[in-house]
Write a protein that holds these residues in place. Structure first.
Motif, PDB file in Angstrom:
ATOM      1  N   THR A 108       0.834  -1.204   0.000  1.00 20.73           N
ATOM      2  CA  THR A 108       0.000   0.000   0.000  1.00 20.73           C
ATOM      3  C   THR A 108       0.868   1.253   0.000  1.00 20.73           C
ATOM      4  OG1 THR A 108      -1.699  -1.203   1.250  1.00 20.73           O
ATOM      5  CG2 THR A 108      -1.863   1.199   1.204  1.00 20.73           C
ATOM      6  N   CYS A 109       1.944   1.251   0.785  1.00 17.79           N
ATOM      7  CA  CYS A 109       2.870   2.394   0.798  1.00 17.79           C
ATOM      8  C   CYS A 109       3.494   2.609  -0.574  1.00 17.79           C
ATOM      9  CB  CYS A 109       3.976   2.162   1.834  1.00 17.79           C
ATOM     10  SG  CYS A 109       3.410   2.191   3.541  1.00 17.79           S
ATOM     11  N   SER A 111       2.156   1.820  -3.392  1.00 16.92           N
ATOM     12  CA  SER A 111       1.083   2.349  -4.248  1.00 16.92           C
ATOM     13  C   SER A 111       0.907   3.858  -4.041  1.00 16.92           C
ATOM     14  CB  SER A 111      -0.234   1.630  -3.937  1.00 16.92           C
ATOM     15  OG  SER A 111      -0.099   0.240  -4.085  1.00 16.92           O
ATOM     16  N   SER A 192      -6.596  -0.926   3.200  1.00 13.06           N
ATOM     17  CA  SER A 192      -5.452  -0.931   2.279  1.00 13.06           C
ATOM     18  C   SER A 192      -5.903  -1.191   0.842  1.00 13.06           C
ATOM     19  CB  SER A 192      -4.439  -1.994   2.704  1.00 13.06           C
ATOM     20  OG  SER A 192      -3.858  -1.674   3.950  1.00 13.06           O
ATOM     21  N   ILE A 195      -7.463   1.997  -0.553  1.00 12.87           N
ATOM     22  CA  ILE A 195      -6.416   2.991  -0.836  1.00 12.87           C
ATOM     23  C   ILE A 195      -5.675   2.639  -2.113  1.00 12.87           C
ATOM     24  CG2 ILE A 195      -4.207   3.925  -0.035  1.00 12.87           C
ATOM     25  CD1 ILE A 195      -5.270   3.664   2.829  1.00 12.87           C
ATOM     26  N   THR A 196      -5.312   1.360  -2.261  1.00  6.37           N
ATOM     27  CA  THR A 196      -4.578   0.912  -3.445  1.00  6.37           C
ATOM     28  C   THR A 196      -5.403   1.082  -4.709  1.00  6.37           C
ATOM     29  OG1 THR A 196      -3.341  -0.690  -2.115  1.00  6.37           O
ATOM     30  CG2 THR A 196      -3.390  -1.050  -4.490  1.00  6.37           C
ATOM     31  N   CYS A 199      -5.718   4.848  -5.523  1.00  2.00           N
ATOM     32  CA  CYS A 199      -4.469   5.398  -6.066  1.00  2.00           C
ATOM     33  C   CYS A 199      -4.272   4.987  -7.518  1.00  2.00           C
ATOM     34  CB  CYS A 199      -3.279   4.938  -5.222  1.00  2.00           C
ATOM     35  SG  CYS A 199      -3.146   5.742  -3.613  1.00  2.00           S
TER      36      CYS A 199
END
Length: 334
Positions: A108-109, A111, A192, A195-196, A199
């Motif tokens: 996730t980070c 992404s 997560s 969010i992914t 993005c």
């Protein structure tokens, strides 16, 4: 619906026969792939970028999990007989959970960082430093550990039988475990996932509507997006769906409510465990597209290996010709 007071038992023989060969395969491939990826990242430590801090941590979570697989191999090879004690059983399951949700967190980070680099390059440039990436990584480790810690307080054995090592818990506590795992799924996976998807949905729109972005960067970003979406879709979604369904079926069974789909859910649950286990072997694919020079290194290694094979074959052919010429034997060519 079945009209029986006791639900038909589920065959657990399937688990050992199915998981053991997969664990062996994942252990070998995952250890080699992650070892190569981590070695490449550490070799280029001075060139380490912000995203690659997360890639490094992603590799560490995989290695942490892979080191527990030999103990699970012994467990399933002995027909579900755990010989390492209840405490180590809980540690093994804890390492699996940290790997699972650590992988989800660091993916996730990655992404989010890709999103910022492509959609908001001017805002993100210079503001996000290596120190920020390290701090975020520490926070991810802490959050994942806090989420996984309650799992260790649930019993992993059946009564006084310490020869079992459940990945969830005993039937006496299954209702509480279902509540815990539903919250765990929401906080550790669903957020997560959203969010992914958010993005990369925005990134795809930007990449398709903008012609000013470098073609190489565009292709690399699209490949990385495809890999991350594939990892989420294949490895993580089925695991969380069937883990909760299986726990729910156990709760219903305990209440004397029986359905024919219980056995199919159990089998699907075991298959999903295999798929989520594969993430440790598939995560190194992220290495290939998180760094530019790793792809070049891989191509160079393949080219060098091919040239070495060709040179060896040519040398053998020359030696073959020389040997038979000295022996006075005729050489036939076609």
């Amino acid at each position: 619906m079945l009209n029986e007071t006791a639900c038909p038992s589920v065959s657990f023989d399937f688990t050992g026969k199915f998981l053991l060969p997969v664990y062996i395969l994942v252990f070998i491939i995952g250890l080699v792939a992650n070892g190569w990826g981590l070695k490449s990242l550490l070799h280029n430590w001075n060139k380490l970028g912000n995203v690659n801090v997360f890639v490094l941590n992603l590799g560490l979570t995989d290695v942490l999990y892979l080191l527990t697989l030999p103990f699970l191999m012994v467990y399933y090879s002995m027909k579900n007989k755990w010989i390492f004690g209840e405490a180590f059983c809980k540690i093994t399951r804890f390492c699996f959970n940290v790997n699972l949700y650590g992988s989800i967190g660091f993916l996730t980070c990655i992404s989010v960082y890709r999103y910022l680099a492509i959609v908001h390059p001017m805002r993100a440039m210079g503001r996000i430093t290596l120190t920020h990436s390290v701090m975020i990584s520490v926070i991810v480790w802490l959050l994942v550990s806090v989420q996984s810690l309650p799992d260790m307080f649930f019993t992993k054995t059946y009564g006084n039988n310490t020869e079992k090592c459940y990945d969830t818990t005993d039937n006496d506590y299954v209702e509480d475990y279902l509540k815990y795992t539903l919250g765990w799924t929401l906080t550790g996976f669903c957020i997560s996932l959203l969010i992914t998807l958010g993005c990369y949905g925005h990134v795809i729109v930007v990449l398709c509507s903008t012609n000013t972005i470098d073609k190489v960067l565009k292709q690399r970003s699209l490949k990385l997006m495809f890999i991350l979406i594939l990892l989420f879709s294949v490895c993580y979604i089925p695991y969380h769906v069937f883990r909760n369904l299986n726990l729910w079926s156990r709760v219903l069974t305990k209440q004397g409510i029986c359905y024919k789909w219980y056995n199919r859910v159990y089998i699907a649950r075991q298959i999903s465990r295999v798929l989520v286990c594969l993430n440790s072997a598939l995560n190194p694919l992220v290495y290939l597209h998180a760094r530019e020079n790793i792809c070049a290194q891989l191509r160079r290694l393949i080219q060098q290996a091919r040239q070495a094979v060709i040179s060896t074959v040519q040398a053998l052919v020359q030696n073959y010709k020389g040997f038979f010429s000295q022996a006075g034997w005729p050489l036939y060519t076609s």
